[in-house]
Design an enzyme around this catalytic site. Sequence first.
Site, PDB file in Angstrom:
ATOM      1  N   HIS A  98       0.845  -1.197   0.000  1.00 42.01           N
ATOM      2  CA  HIS A  98       0.000   0.000   0.000  1.00 42.01           C
ATOM      3  C   HIS A  98       0.875   1.239   0.000  1.00 42.01           C
ATOM      4  O   HIS A  98       2.000   1.224   0.482  1.00 42.01           O
ATOM      5  CB  HIS A  98      -0.956   0.020   1.202  1.00 42.01           C
ATOM      6  N   HIS A 100       0.863   5.214   1.167  1.00 44.86           N
ATOM      7  CA  HIS A 100       0.249   6.270   1.961  1.00 44.86           C
ATOM      8  C   HIS A 100       0.338   7.549   1.135  1.00 44.86           C
ATOM      9  O   HIS A 100       1.418   7.916   0.678  1.00 44.86           O
ATOM     10  CB  HIS A 100       1.026   6.505   3.268  1.00 44.86           C
TER      11      HIS A 100
END
Length: 133
Positions: A98, A100
Amino acid sequence: MPCTFCEIIRGEREAYIVYSDEEVIAFLDKYPVTPGHTLVVPREHYETIMEVPTPLLSRIMEAVKILSRAMFEGLGASGVRVVQNNGRGAMQVIPHIHFHVIPFYDGVEPRRPRPLLTREEAEYVLGRLRSVL
């Protein structure tokens, strides 16, 4: 071991979805550094950046770019930080790749400790981001 992000993708866990397409989903971080802190993840499970096929990684980065622009335009951010961690040694907490995408604002300090996202903040941020997406 269950993956929190896979559960969000399957709709088994609640999340505030900012952006979604066939390959990528983005949702607000549960403990945001600043208002609008968003996580961008592939729908398919990969643990680290080294596992992600290059075409999918390019698609993820396209979504990161779209959301970064939306943070400037919709939230009035003065800057955006993009962070991606690989492995426990790099402080990757959820083992699903992922990115941010964290907006920063003039005169607003990052939150320490990071508070739990409230429904009110989430709805405000979603409204502002979706208005420009």
